[in-house]
Design a protein around this motif. Sequence first.
Motif, PDB file in Angstrom:
ATOM      1  N   VAL A  80      49.691  33.045  23.569  1.00  0.00           N
ATOM      2  CA  VAL A  80      51.186  33.040  24.510  1.00  0.00           C
ATOM      3  C   VAL A  80      50.616  31.372  25.023  1.00  0.00           C
ATOM      4  O   VAL A  80      50.067  31.074  25.503  1.00  0.00           O
ATOM      5  N   GLY A  81      51.652  30.395  24.849  1.00  0.00           N
ATOM      6  CA  GLY A  81      51.810  28.872  25.603  1.00  0.00           C
ATOM      7  C   GLY A  81      51.528  27.606  24.807  1.00  0.00           C
ATOM      8  O   GLY A  81      51.587  26.551  24.361  1.00  0.00           O
ATOM      9  N   GLU A  82      51.201  28.420  22.884  1.00  0.00           N
ATOM     10  CA  GLU A  82      51.111  27.414  22.018  1.00  0.00           C
ATOM     11  C   GLU A  82      51.661  27.060  21.774  1.00  0.00           C
ATOM     12  O   GLU A  82      52.532  26.789  22.486  1.00  0.00           O
ATOM     13  N   GLN A  83      52.493  27.759  21.174  1.00  0.00           N
ATOM     14  CA  GLN A  83      54.012  27.158  19.659  1.00  0.00           C
ATOM     15  C   GLN A  83      54.415  27.884  20.396  1.00  0.00           C
ATOM     16  O   GLN A  83      55.820  27.665  20.746  1.00  0.00           O
ATOM     17  N   VAL A  84      54.803  28.857  20.684  1.00  0.00           N
ATOM     18  CA  VAL A  84      55.010  29.854  21.847  1.00  0.00           C
ATOM     19  C   VAL A  84      54.899  30.613  23.207  1.00  0.00           C
ATOM     20  O   VAL A  84      54.203  30.435  23.035  1.00  0.00           O
ATOM     21  N   GLY A  85      56.136  30.507  23.767  1.00  0.00           N
ATOM     22  CA  GLY A  85      55.799  30.218  25.122  1.00  0.00           C
ATOM     23  C   GLY A  85      56.772  31.105  25.947  1.00  0.00           C
ATOM     24  O   GLY A  85      57.647  31.253  25.525  1.00  0.00           O
ATOM     25  N   TYR A  86      56.815  31.609  27.214  1.00  0.00           N
ATOM     26  CA  TYR A  86      58.187  31.797  27.898  1.00  0.00           C
ATOM     27  C   TYR A  86      57.778  31.158  29.198  1.00  0.00           C
ATOM     28  O   TYR A  86      57.191  30.784  29.729  1.00  0.00           O
ATOM     29  N   ARG A  87      58.898  31.294  29.652  1.00  0.00           N
ATOM     30  CA  ARG A  87      59.288  31.383  31.205  1.00  0.00           C
ATOM     31  C   ARG A  87      60.534  32.013  31.429  1.00  0.00           C
ATOM     32  O   ARG A  87      61.466  32.315  31.347  1.00  0.00           O
ATOM     33  N   LYS A  96      52.802  21.425  26.333  1.00  0.00           N
ATOM     34  CA  LYS A  96      53.462  20.175  25.703  1.00  0.00           C
ATOM     35  C   LYS A  96      53.157  20.741  24.182  1.00  0.00           C
ATOM     36  O   LYS A  96      53.848  19.676  23.785  1.00  0.00           O
ATOM     37  N   HIS A  97      52.670  21.527  23.525  1.00  0.00           N
ATOM     38  CA  HIS A  97      52.594  21.865  22.792  1.00  0.00           C
ATOM     39  C   HIS A  97      53.736  22.277  21.631  1.00  0.00           C
ATOM     40  O   HIS A  97      54.042  23.547  20.419  1.00  0.00           O
ATOM     41  N   THR A  98      54.207  24.025  23.232  1.00  0.00           N
ATOM     42  CA  THR A  98      55.352  24.887  22.810  1.00  0.00           C
ATOM     43  C   THR A  98      56.312  24.058  22.494  1.00  0.00           C
ATOM     44  O   THR A  98      57.182  23.403  22.938  1.00  0.00           O
ATOM     45  N   ILE A  99      57.061  24.883  21.059  1.00  0.00           N
ATOM     46  CA  ILE A  99      58.181  24.920  20.364  1.00  0.00           C
ATOM     47  C   ILE A  99      58.856  25.410  20.437  1.00  0.00           C
ATOM     48  O   ILE A  99      60.829  25.416  20.853  1.00  0.00           O
ATOM     49  N   ILE A 100      58.654  26.588  21.077  1.00  0.00           N
ATOM     50  CA  ILE A 100      59.391  27.950  21.008  1.00  0.00           C
ATOM     51  C   ILE A 100      59.870  28.322  22.232  1.00  0.00           C
ATOM     52  O   ILE A 100      58.381  29.206  22.715  1.00  0.00           O
ATOM     53  N   GLU A 101      60.449  28.366  23.244  1.00  0.00           N
ATOM     54  CA  GLU A 101      60.459  28.828  24.349  1.00  0.00           C
ATOM     55  C   GLU A 101      61.470  30.377  24.690  1.00  0.00           C
ATOM     56  O   GLU A 101      62.326  30.056  24.368  1.00  0.00           O
ATOM     57  N   VAL A 102      61.276  31.166  24.889  1.00  0.00           N
ATOM     58  CA  VAL A 102      60.810  32.288  25.224  1.00  0.00           C
ATOM     59  C   VAL A 102      61.931  32.382  27.048  1.00  0.00           C
ATOM     60  O   VAL A 102      60.976  32.511  27.639  1.00  0.00           O
TER      61      VAL A 102
END
Length: 826
Positions: A80-87, A96-102
Amino acid sequence: MNSLPSLPITEVLPQILSALDKDSNLVLVAPPGAGKTTLVPLALLDAEWRNGKRILVLEPRRLAARSAANRMAFLLGEKVGEQVGYRVRFDTKVTKHTIIEVITEGVFTRMLSDDPGLEDVAAVLFDEFHERSLDGDLALALCLDLQAGLREDLRLLPMSATLDGAGVAKLMDAPIVQSEGRGFSIEITHQDRLPNEKIEMVMARVVREEIANGIGGSILAFLPGQREIERTYDRLEGHLPPDVELHRLYGALSSKAQDDAIRPTNGESRKVVLASAIAETSLTIEGVNTVVDSGLSRQPVFEPATGLTRLQTVRASQASVTQRAGRAGRLGPGKAVRLWRAEQTAALPPHSTPEILNADLSALLLDLADWGVRDLTQLKWLDCPPMPALAEAENLLEKMAAMEGGMITSHGKAMRRIGLPPRFSHMVLKAANHSNASVKRATLLSLLVQERGAGGHSSDLAERCEKAVIARDKRTQNIVRLADGIAKKLGAIKSNKDALPHGVLLGLAFPDRIAQNRGQAPDGSMRYRLANGRGAQMEATEVLAREDFLVVVDMAGRAGAARIMSAAALTKPELLENFSNQISQEREAKFDYKTGRLSATSATRLGALVLTKPSKVAVDSEVALKALLQAVQDHGLDLLPWREEDQKLRGQLQLLHQFIGAPWPDVGIKALLTSLDVWLAPFLSGEQSLSSLGGGALTDGLMLLAGHPSRQQINALTPSHFDTPSGSRLPVEYGDGKVILRVRPQELFGLDVHPTIMDGRLVLDIELLSPANRAIQITRDLPGFWRGTWADVRSDMRGRYPKHPWPEDPLSATPTQRVKPRKAKK
């Protein structure tokens, strides 16, 4: 990258991709467990229209957001935190690499404030949109507004299992893609509970039975909220087999406890998870094949009249119980036990009430004001925000100087930047004007109120605040760090003053919820009255229950018997010193119905609270007038000293209004009560009782209301007497929309026209009297009477009253006031 699982949603992914290639908007309806939460965002990674921009996935809850991000990262073979992360609040994992943010919906509305154009965002997906949270509805409305004005290329995709897809699609002018799903069979049984059996008792009993006699696997039990979950936990702890883990799952738990509840077992054990509605959607708890459903849900209900939001336990909707049962069939055949009678299911509401219809709208209104929206009808809503709640929200924001004339103020913008609900943002800014210590305490209080369980479960918020500062659990430490960070950013004045007391700070946020002790209730609890007039109770065992004053933050239960869930103490000196601008010396006059007189008292008040014992004072004229008029309003017109002449004039005026109309006024009961200020107040000014209306005051008031017509004009249209053919001058009685003339028939002999008044508009009711002045008959057609029923009257009367004339032909007879003359003696 791990291979993507074959789930029902994979069958419609080509349709989704094709639809979003052609249109900016799409609605997806797919059943629980179809894979929409994780597989749809991943399928959009390679879409050409994304053009290197991010994809945002909105979730109603933090647990669901973290879980979805972890699952997608796992499917990609990444952390988590690479292509997919969350806030989410208190926790962010993006790079900076995250594309999908949940992200949670509340975080998204604040993100919009910082980046109104969403320049780096290609698509916004609204997961579990059927929950219809306030933040979710607002987020969709703002995104549609942004799309219509600046970002035609922005893709919007609401997703849900039980969504009214047609309604959302119509709002968005979007096509619908539907996945039928491949759910496993679920056996549904019912066990009704006794009327007085507490839900935690029956839940614990059924869970034990299912563990002993069930089909194996883990159990997910749905309860309305934290209180019932903890009570059920206490009943089950130590009473389950060694291979059965017992977990709780609700929003106030730490992230670790929540993650432990949904984490798969080691394969040699199974688990029982006692959950709130947090587990209805977006989560898959491995190994669950049995659901036990209480059929209850806890919902916030906002009361615009008091500004209070109460937590209320209600029946879950049909959509919710369907979702809950579906949890048992995600990975294989399952079983759902419902704790109500089977026939009661049809009576459940189809869907839960959207939060926008039941919520405090002050945060929404402030967000919209900051967005530049003054007319809410300019936005697209599935359900328009209700006007009473909006009016209350605007009133609150104006009192806090956050809005003025429908526009956001600089203070309001500062409140928005803090990112807390309006009341708390206002409190924090006010605390910043006092001292560094005050703003740090205010910020921590704000966060603890919103994070149930952090700092403990005491109803005393001061105690929770003190415990939070020394807490060692990660969740509470994160809250304390965030509070310190917010306080530091505010740049509070450099002051060495001690922090304001907890009760004073909360009073800045909730001045309408300052509460006064009213003594013990019959059930032993302590009763309180809030400044807004509402009553509340607190268990006598609570540490705050003996305090003279509180500031109430949370309440639960029915109106009139609401329980105080959290509060802080406030001393009377603190109250007088810090809230003097809301305290007033008020005089109150009371009318004694029996004596007809007034008495007055004076007391120091804060809203509905009486801070000093009322003392008797003289009644000033303004207060007296108001009290006397209110007495008449409350007790009716019969309270006034009407004379016969007054009532007669009122009857005349009412008939003139009824049969002629303007300019003659309506003097009926309702009309007179609504116009007391016009016709009665001038004659009560300076008086202390209603007896002063003796003489002709009421007549003068009626004549004032009528515009001071002359008596001759009134009497010409509604004469006080009628001149009979016999020469008598008989009184006419007015009242109840009719006019009555009481007369003996002998005085009307020869009269072949029925008497009328008001130029023939109103026919008199003639009450014909016997010689003994008893009513014989009432007629509104005298000529018809002579030619019809007179013969019967004559036959009956002539034998009883032989000295009076009873001619066969009354129209040719001479009218008379006298009896027959005696015959002369021979």
